[in-house]
Design a protein around this motif. Structure first.
Motif, PDB file in Angstrom:
ATOM      1  N   UNK A  31      -9.069 138.504  12.243  1.00  0.00           N
ATOM      2  CA  UNK A  31      -7.671 138.509  11.850  1.00  0.00           C
ATOM      3  C   UNK A  31      -6.845 137.353  12.334  1.00  0.00           C
ATOM      4  N   UNK A  32      -7.327 136.605  13.324  1.00  0.00           N
ATOM      5  CA  UNK A  32      -6.564 135.478  13.866  1.00  0.00           C
ATOM      6  C   UNK A  32      -7.034 134.198  13.175  1.00  0.00           C
ATOM      7  N   UNK A  33      -6.135 133.401  12.596  1.00  0.00           N
ATOM      8  CA  UNK A  33      -6.532 132.195  11.850  1.00  0.00           C
ATOM      9  C   UNK A  33      -7.294 131.190  12.705  1.00  0.00           C
ATOM     10  N   UNK A  34      -8.181 130.426  12.058  1.00  0.00           N
ATOM     11  CA  UNK A  34      -8.930 129.371  12.733  1.00  0.00           C
ATOM     12  C   UNK A  34      -9.395 128.355  11.698  1.00  0.00           C
ATOM     13  N   UNK A  35      -9.884 127.216  12.188  1.00  0.00           N
ATOM     14  CA  UNK A  35     -10.409 126.168  11.313  1.00  0.00           C
ATOM     15  C   UNK A  35     -11.835 126.535  10.914  1.00  0.00           C
ATOM     16  N   UNK A  36     -12.046 126.790   9.636  1.00  0.00           N
ATOM     17  CA  UNK A  36     -13.341 127.288   9.168  1.00  0.00           C
ATOM     18  C   UNK A  36     -14.475 126.321   9.475  1.00  0.00           C
ATOM     19  N   UNK A  37     -14.261 125.027   9.229  1.00  0.00           N
ATOM     20  CA  UNK A  37     -15.317 124.041   9.466  1.00  0.00           C
ATOM     21  C   UNK A  37     -15.715 124.008  10.934  1.00  0.00           C
ATOM     22  N   UNK A  38     -14.729 124.090  11.819  1.00  0.00           N
ATOM     23  CA  UNK A  38     -15.015 124.036  13.254  1.00  0.00           C
ATOM     24  C   UNK A  38     -15.893 125.192  13.696  1.00  0.00           C
ATOM     25  N   UNK A  39     -15.819 126.289  12.986  1.00  0.00           N
ATOM     26  CA  UNK A  39     -16.620 127.472  13.332  1.00  0.00           C
ATOM     27  C   UNK A  39     -18.115 127.172  13.254  1.00  0.00           C
ATOM     28  N   UNK A  40     -18.498 126.206  12.423  1.00  0.00           N
ATOM     29  CA  UNK A  40     -19.913 125.912  12.215  1.00  0.00           C
ATOM     30  C   UNK A  40     -20.350 124.592  12.840  1.00  0.00           C
ATOM     31  N   UNK A  41     -19.463 123.972  13.605  1.00  0.00           N
ATOM     32  CA  UNK A  41     -19.810 122.735  14.297  1.00  0.00           C
ATOM     33  C   UNK A  41     -20.232 123.061  15.732  1.00  0.00           C
ATOM     34  N   UNK A  42     -21.289 122.431  16.253  1.00  0.00           N
ATOM     35  CA  UNK A  42     -21.722 122.732  17.622  1.00  0.00           C
ATOM     36  C   UNK A  42     -20.631 122.536  18.670  1.00  0.00           C
ATOM     37  N   UNK A  43     -19.726 121.564  18.422  1.00  0.00           N
ATOM     38  CA  UNK A  43     -18.669 121.319  19.388  1.00  0.00           C
ATOM     39  C   UNK A  43     -17.349 121.929  18.957  1.00  0.00           C
ATOM     40  N   UNK A  76      -6.699 130.725  16.772  1.00  0.00           N
ATOM     41  CA  UNK A  76      -7.814 130.578  17.707  1.00  0.00           C
ATOM     42  C   UNK A  76      -8.539 129.270  17.433  1.00  0.00           C
ATOM     43  N   UNK A  77      -9.019 128.649  18.495  1.00  0.00           N
ATOM     44  CA  UNK A  77      -9.770 127.404  18.381  1.00  0.00           C
ATOM     45  C   UNK A  77     -11.073 127.559  19.157  1.00  0.00           C
ATOM     46  N   UNK A  78     -12.033 126.697  18.841  1.00  0.00           N
ATOM     47  CA  UNK A  78     -13.349 126.758  19.482  1.00  0.00           C
ATOM     48  C   UNK A  78     -13.546 125.485  20.298  1.00  0.00           C
ATOM     49  N   UNK A  79     -13.365 125.614  21.614  1.00  0.00           N
ATOM     50  CA  UNK A  79     -13.480 124.469  22.516  1.00  0.00           C
ATOM     51  C   UNK A  79     -14.466 124.846  23.624  1.00  0.00           C
ATOM     52  N   UNK A  80     -15.712 124.371  23.531  1.00  0.00           N
ATOM     53  CA  UNK A  80     -16.738 124.771  24.505  1.00  0.00           C
ATOM     54  C   UNK A  80     -16.373 124.474  25.950  1.00  0.00           C
ATOM     55  N   UNK A  81     -15.579 123.411  26.193  1.00  0.00           N
ATOM     56  CA  UNK A  81     -15.210 123.105  27.572  1.00  0.00           C
ATOM     57  C   UNK A  81     -14.266 124.150  28.157  1.00  0.00           C
ATOM     58  N   UNK A  82     -13.599 124.942  27.294  1.00  0.00           N
ATOM     59  CA  UNK A  82     -12.774 126.049  27.777  1.00  0.00           C
ATOM     60  C   UNK A  82     -13.618 127.310  27.940  1.00  0.00           C
ATOM     61  N   UNK A  83     -14.453 127.600  26.938  1.00  0.00           N
ATOM     62  CA  UNK A  83     -15.316 128.781  26.996  1.00  0.00           C
ATOM     63  C   UNK A  83     -16.375 128.692  25.911  1.00  0.00           C
ATOM     64  N   UNK A  84     -17.597 129.100  26.249  1.00  0.00           N
ATOM     65  CA  UNK A  84     -18.672 129.178  25.258  1.00  0.00           C
ATOM     66  C   UNK A  84     -18.957 130.623  24.857  1.00  0.00           C
ATOM     67  N   UNK A  85     -18.227 131.557  25.447  1.00  0.00           N
ATOM     68  CA  UNK A  85     -18.434 132.977  25.143  1.00  0.00           C
ATOM     69  C   UNK A  85     -17.275 133.586  24.353  1.00  0.00           C
TER      70      UNK A  85
END
Length: 576
Positions: A31-43, A76-85
């Motif tokens: 339910x929380x918006x995010x960048x779709x492409x970033x969801x499938x990028x390793x970083x 929501x964003x996907x930043x491994x340096x903040x959290x990988x879980x």
């Protein structure tokens, strides 16, 4: 390359990609918006953030821009340096942020990321600790003495007053050398001045940075080059601790902004860069601690005991809480390691943020001569019988327009527009369920706040505590400026009531965050800005500079700093 090898290489690439993605990018929160492409990028989003930083020098505004992109105050964003879980949840809505940091402490606390970052240089500093940690409570119990009215007025004010006058003397000498015809950069001067002040307030001795600058001006070739309306002064050989702190700040910047904090930590540890700086830092600070502790023990039967600096106050309080002198030198909150790390945290955060804020204030005042003139006139009216008032007079006298200038500077400069938190339990934010352990980036200023495209947040989506607070007050807590007055404009008058007094709630903002984990040094920072600006405004006029010397570019590190801050001070004659 033969076809079998190509197939093999492609297979390795795919497997690596899948494994990296599986380990570095967590599943999104529904339910929380995010960048779709970033969801499938390793970083994840880290590459996009890195490109933004490379192109603009900014980091903080990127989070706000993502909210604007999705037209949502919660993303929501996907930043491994903040959290990988867990994905990182970004919230850019002031009322909800204030509710979280002030009324929901059982649900949200300081982020683990803060301990990872600051842990590399100061593992026992409270800035990275959880609020329920015993060490945090013990250390804050000791160090809270530096926020007492007596300490602020009797110690902090005097220390920063001395530094402000010395900084003004430095700029007068520079102006005399260039005959007041050339402008010069002052960010470095501002950093060393605030560091000189915070050092003396905390330790009680002279660090000697401004003295070194003044002495260099007395030597040949004080100006390295000049032209195009500006002068560049020659480099100064600084006391050793300045370079030590510079190395630690460099390490901290890389760890905070790098792709992998652990990778950079490994690099700085392996190369010995961190170990050498940390060793010398410990030697210098522990020597200061030993001197203060010895003073307290020698004077344990008398009062007051070494109240000339923060360290002395902390030692005195610790000694009064412990019946045996040996307990004051224990491994707890008053042990050498804890004291050293807390001192380092205060030195880092206490000079960098304030230096950036004062630099922004000078830029705004230089580009708005009518505001500068009104500020100076208000200071003259407050101190009609004094050429230059004492620091204590500046601190204790009501100075509404100066407070308004400071508030407006903090509003527009965005010196520290984000803070890092983490959910302790599963909780609800604007109608969305956020799991325990989720990093939160709380954005208190940025592009999304200025955009008319951002949607209105319905009341039913807010937390119960937020709704209850709103109902108790019946009206909007923080009235905004009139519609005819652009919020992009630098206008301190928006903070002045009809009766001429300062209105601290004229515009809703949280430059120091809020609540129990808000900025520990807020009172000291405001005190320092007040004294510095008052002294500089009463000693100099700062004429408007040409466009090439008054740009508003910025770079983000520990704070948002201006890329250039030139002044051309004109000494004000003595008043009759």
């Amino acid at each position: 390359m033969s076809p079998p090898l190509l197939v093999y290489a492609f297979g390795v690439f795919v497997v690596t990609w899948v494994l990296a993605h599986a380990h570095l990018v967590p599943k999104p929160i529904s339910g929380i918006p995010y960048n779709t492409l970033a969801r499938y990028m390793p970083w994840g989003d880290l590459i996009t953030l890195g490109i933004h930083n490379w192109l603009t020098g900014g980091v903080f505004d990127w989070f706000s821009l993502q909210c604007l992109k999705h037209r949502s105050p919660l993303i929501q964003v996907f930043i491994p340096s903040f959290s990988t879980t867990h994905p990182t949840v970004v919230l850019a809505e002031l009322r909800e942020i204030e509710d979280i940091v002030t009324r929901r402490a059982v649900e949200v606390d300081r982020a683990d990321t803060m301990h990872i970052w600051f842990g590399i240089v100061a593992p026992r500093a409270t800035i990275g600790m959880k609020s329920e940690d015993r060490s945090f409570k013990e250390q804050r119990r000791l160090w809270n003495v530096v926020l007492s009215p007596r300490f602020l007025e009797d110690v902090a004010v005097e220390r920063f007053g001395e530094v402000a006058v010395k900084l003004a003397d430095l700029w007068k000498k520079k102006s005399n050398i260039v005959q007041e015809e050339l402008a010069f950069q002052v960010q470095d001067d501002m950093r060393i001045a605030t560091l000189d002040g915070i050092w003396k307030m905390n330790v009680g001795s002279e660090l000697g940075l401004l003295n070194a600058k003044l002495e260099r001006l007395e030597q040949p070739k004080a100006v390295r080059k000049s032209g195009n309306g500006k002068a560049v002064f020659s480099n100064t050989v600084m006391p050793e601790f300045y370079s030590i702190l510079g190395t630690l700040l460099m390490v901290l910047d890389w760890v905070m902004q790098g792709i992998s904090p652990r990778m950079y930590t490994w690099f700085f540890n392996t190369t010995g860069i961190l170990a050498r700086a940390a060793k010398r830092k410990d030697e210098v600070l522990k020597r200061c601690i030993a001197i203060s502790r010895e003073r307290v023990h020698q004077n344990s039967g008398s009062e007051p005991i070494d109240t000339t600096c923060a360290l002395g106050e902390v030692m005195r309080k610790d000694f009064s809480l412990n019946s045996k002198a040996s307990e004051a030198a224990s491994n707890g909150a008053s042990g050498d390691d804890a004291l050293t790390d807390e001192l380092l945290e205060l030195l880092i955060t206490g000079h960098e943020t304030t230096a950036s804020s004062i630099s922004w204030a000078l830029k705004f005042l230089t580009d708005h001569p009518e505001v500068q003139s009104r500020l100076r006139t208000s200071l003259y009216a407050a101190f009609p019988n004094s050429t230059l008032p004492t620091a204590k007079d500046i601190y204790t006298t009501p100075l509404s327009y100066l407070d308004a200038v400071i508030a407006e500077t903090l509003r527009l400069s965005l010196t520290g527009p984000i803070s890092f938190r983490q959910t302790l339990v599963q909780c609800d934010i604007l109608g969305h369920t956020v799991p325990a352990g989720t990093p939160l980036v709380l954005v208190t200023a940025g592009p999304s706040y200025d955009s008319p495209d951002m949607p209105f947040v319905p009341e039913y989506l807010r937390s119960k505590t937020s709704q209850a607070t709103y109902l108790r007050k019946h009206t909007q807590t923080y009235p905004i400026a009139p519609a005819t007055d652009s919020l992009h404009a630098f206008n301190p008058a928006r903070w002045i009531r009809e009766d001429g007094t300062f209105a601290p709630d004229a515009v809703h903002m949280l430059p120091f965050s809020a609540g129990p984990r808000g900025c520990f040094g807020k009172k000291i920072a405001l005190l320092e800005m007040r004294i510095m600006l008052a002294v500089l405004m009463m000693r100099f006029e700062f004429p408007r500079l040409r466009k090439g010397l008054s740009g508003y570019g910025a770079v983000d590190g520990l704070t948002r700093r201006p890329t250039c801050c030139y002044v051309q001070p004109k000494t004000i004659g003595t008043r009759a």
